[in-house]
Design a protein around this motif. Sequence first.
Motif, PDB file in Angstrom:
ATOM      1  N   SER A 173       0.973  -1.227  -0.059  1.00 57.56           N
ATOM      2  CA  SER A 173       0.062   0.126  -0.160  1.00 57.56           C
ATOM      3  C   SER A 173       0.865   1.351  -0.108  1.00 57.56           C
ATOM      4  O   SER A 173       2.009   1.289   0.470  1.00 57.56           O
ATOM      5  CB  SER A 173      -1.024   0.016   1.133  1.00 57.56           C
ATOM      6  OG  SER A 173      -0.229   0.082   2.498  1.00 57.56           O
ATOM      7  N   ASP A 188      -3.007   5.761  -0.314  1.00 54.88           N
ATOM      8  CA  ASP A 188      -4.039   4.904  -0.083  1.00 54.88           C
ATOM      9  C   ASP A 188      -4.475   4.689   1.251  1.00 54.88           C
ATOM     10  O   ASP A 188      -5.437   4.499   1.847  1.00 54.88           O
ATOM     11  CB  ASP A 188      -3.652   3.393  -0.611  1.00 54.88           C
ATOM     12  CG  ASP A 188      -3.667   3.321  -2.246  1.00 54.88           C
ATOM     13  OD1 ASP A 188      -4.451   4.253  -2.756  1.00 54.88           O
ATOM     14  OD2 ASP A 188      -2.999   2.633  -2.803  1.00 54.88           O
ATOM     15  N   THR A 189      -3.268   4.869   2.117  1.00 53.33           N
ATOM     16  CA  THR A 189      -3.275   4.676   3.695  1.00 53.33           C
ATOM     17  C   THR A 189      -4.169   6.000   4.128  1.00 53.33           C
ATOM     18  O   THR A 189      -5.122   5.465   4.966  1.00 53.33           O
ATOM     19  CB  THR A 189      -1.983   4.535   4.210  1.00 53.33           C
ATOM     20  OG1 THR A 189      -1.287   3.409   3.681  1.00 53.33           O
ATOM     21  CG2 THR A 189      -2.157   4.244   5.762  1.00 53.33           C
ATOM     22  N   ARG A 243      -6.282   7.908   2.831  1.00 57.56           N
ATOM     23  CA  ARG A 243      -7.721   7.690   2.310  1.00 57.56           C
ATOM     24  C   ARG A 243      -8.633   6.909   3.140  1.00 57.56           C
ATOM     25  O   ARG A 243      -9.578   7.186   3.256  1.00 57.56           O
ATOM     26  CB  ARG A 243      -7.813   7.571   0.901  1.00 57.56           C
ATOM     27  CG  ARG A 243      -7.500   8.315  -0.269  1.00 57.56           C
ATOM     28  CD  ARG A 243      -7.856   7.642  -1.546  1.00 57.56           C
ATOM     29  NE  ARG A 243      -7.112   8.484  -2.592  1.00 57.56           N
ATOM     30  CZ  ARG A 243      -5.907   8.233  -3.309  1.00 57.56           C
ATOM     31  NH1 ARG A 243      -5.485   7.090  -3.100  1.00 57.56           N
ATOM     32  NH2 ARG A 243      -5.451   9.008  -4.086  1.00 57.56           N
ATOM     33  N   LYS A 244      -7.689   6.035   3.788  1.00 55.91           N
ATOM     34  CA  LYS A 244      -8.698   5.197   4.713  1.00 55.91           C
ATOM     35  C   LYS A 244      -9.050   6.023   5.970  1.00 55.91           C
ATOM     36  O   LYS A 244      -9.875   5.524   6.783  1.00 55.91           O
ATOM     37  CB  LYS A 244      -7.766   4.003   5.096  1.00 55.91           C
ATOM     38  CG  LYS A 244      -7.503   2.991   4.122  1.00 55.91           C
ATOM     39  CD  LYS A 244      -6.829   1.767   4.446  1.00 55.91           C
ATOM     40  CE  LYS A 244      -6.485   0.963   3.300  1.00 55.91           C
ATOM     41  NZ  LYS A 244      -5.523  -0.130   3.646  1.00 55.91           N
ATOM     42  N   PHE A 245      -8.310   6.921   6.424  1.00 56.11           N
ATOM     43  CA  PHE A 245      -8.280   7.982   7.447  1.00 56.11           C
ATOM     44  C   PHE A 245      -8.982   9.080   7.386  1.00 56.11           C
ATOM     45  O   PHE A 245      -9.406   9.501   8.357  1.00 56.11           O
ATOM     46  CB  PHE A 245      -7.038   7.963   8.291  1.00 56.11           C
ATOM     47  CG  PHE A 245      -6.400   6.606   8.746  1.00 56.11           C
ATOM     48  CD1 PHE A 245      -6.901   6.179   9.952  1.00 56.11           C
ATOM     49  CD2 PHE A 245      -5.347   5.777   8.035  1.00 56.11           C
ATOM     50  CE1 PHE A 245      -6.473   4.805  10.447  1.00 56.11           C
ATOM     51  CE2 PHE A 245      -5.083   4.679   8.644  1.00 56.11           C
ATOM     52  CZ  PHE A 245      -5.629   4.153   9.857  1.00 56.11           C
ATOM     53  N   SER A 286     -10.811  12.015   4.700  1.00 53.20           N
ATOM     54  CA  SER A 286     -11.220  12.593   3.258  1.00 53.20           C
ATOM     55  C   SER A 286     -11.818  14.075   3.254  1.00 53.20           C
ATOM     56  O   SER A 286     -12.131  14.439   4.385  1.00 53.20           O
ATOM     57  CB  SER A 286     -12.563  11.639   2.787  1.00 53.20           C
ATOM     58  OG  SER A 286     -13.587  11.777   3.480  1.00 53.20           O
ATOM     59  N   ASN A 326     -11.318   9.337  10.465  1.00 53.24           N
ATOM     60  CA  ASN A 326     -11.248   8.319  11.466  1.00 53.24           C
ATOM     61  C   ASN A 326     -11.479   8.776  12.730  1.00 53.24           C
ATOM     62  O   ASN A 326     -10.573   9.625  13.524  1.00 53.24           O
ATOM     63  CB  ASN A 326     -10.150   7.448  11.164  1.00 53.24           C
ATOM     64  CG  ASN A 326     -10.218   6.211  12.011  1.00 53.24           C
ATOM     65  OD1 ASN A 326      -9.804   6.379  13.109  1.00 53.24           O
ATOM     66  ND2 ASN A 326     -10.663   5.046  11.531  1.00 53.24           N
ATOM     67  N   ASP A 343      -8.244   0.499  13.417  1.00 54.21           N
ATOM     68  CA  ASP A 343      -9.187   0.172  12.083  1.00 54.21           C
ATOM     69  C   ASP A 343     -10.854   0.279  12.655  1.00 54.21           C
ATOM     70  O   ASP A 343     -11.721   0.028  11.956  1.00 54.21           O
ATOM     71  CB  ASP A 343      -9.152  -1.459  12.112  1.00 54.21           C
ATOM     72  CG  ASP A 343      -9.098  -2.294  13.348  1.00 54.21           C
ATOM     73  OD1 ASP A 343      -9.435  -1.506  14.594  1.00 54.21           O
ATOM     74  OD2 ASP A 343      -8.905  -3.381  13.301  1.00 54.21           O
ATOM     75  N   PRO A 351     -13.987   1.641  11.989  1.00 56.80           N
ATOM     76  CA  PRO A 351     -14.597   2.266  10.866  1.00 56.80           C
ATOM     77  C   PRO A 351     -15.223   3.680  10.909  1.00 56.80           C
ATOM     78  O   PRO A 351     -15.659   4.294   9.964  1.00 56.80           O
ATOM     79  CB  PRO A 351     -15.505   1.179  10.377  1.00 56.80           C
ATOM     80  CG  PRO A 351     -16.005   0.617  11.627  1.00 56.80           C
ATOM     81  CD  PRO A 351     -14.732   0.363  12.527  1.00 56.80           C
TER      82      PRO A 351
END
Length: 191
Positions: free
Chosen positions: A75, A79-80, A82-84, A86, A109, A148, A150
């Motif tokens: 990754s 990409d990392t 974007r998980k946390f 936006s 997040n 993690d 969500p």
Amino acid sequence: MDFENTKREIGNRIKELRKANSETQAKLASILHISPDAVAKIEQGKTSLTLENQFAIADHYHVSHDFLCKGVDNSNTLDTLRKFISFSFQTCTVDKNERKMKYPFLKINQALFKYLYNTARANNENIPAKIKDMWVKEEEKIFLNNYDTPKMIELVPVKEDLIFPDDRNPNWSQSNFLREIDKQLDKLAGD
């Protein structure tokens, strides 16, 4: 492929992860439900890592299986991120004529927000450096155990020049505005 060399490389990565987290072989052994001697043999590359232990180690140290097995993580940073977090723009109606206005909207997040918020508080407190360091390390552990999650929280970023008084608006109160921001941040960090 030199399997013996691969076992040693995997063992070295596990040893580095363990040491970076200030853990003993006994601590890792208790997590994996194996003996400290078995951990030593894995770290030395004398014993193959079971799939069950590979999953447990990757989960415990928050690393990918690619990192454990190959020393790389597929990754990339974006990409990392974007998980946390936006960022987008929302539209709202601003007057009776239904004139539309866009404003910035940030989603983050919740675990990351709590980590950033609490470490910022720790760094801004007038306390001894050793206590600050302990506080920040504890917040880091909490984040790594909950990263993690969500759940995302939503914020509207405020430009700094909006925080300070405007001479054209005598009823505007900087202290009330700042108090409300502080209440909202405390509320978000507490959820």
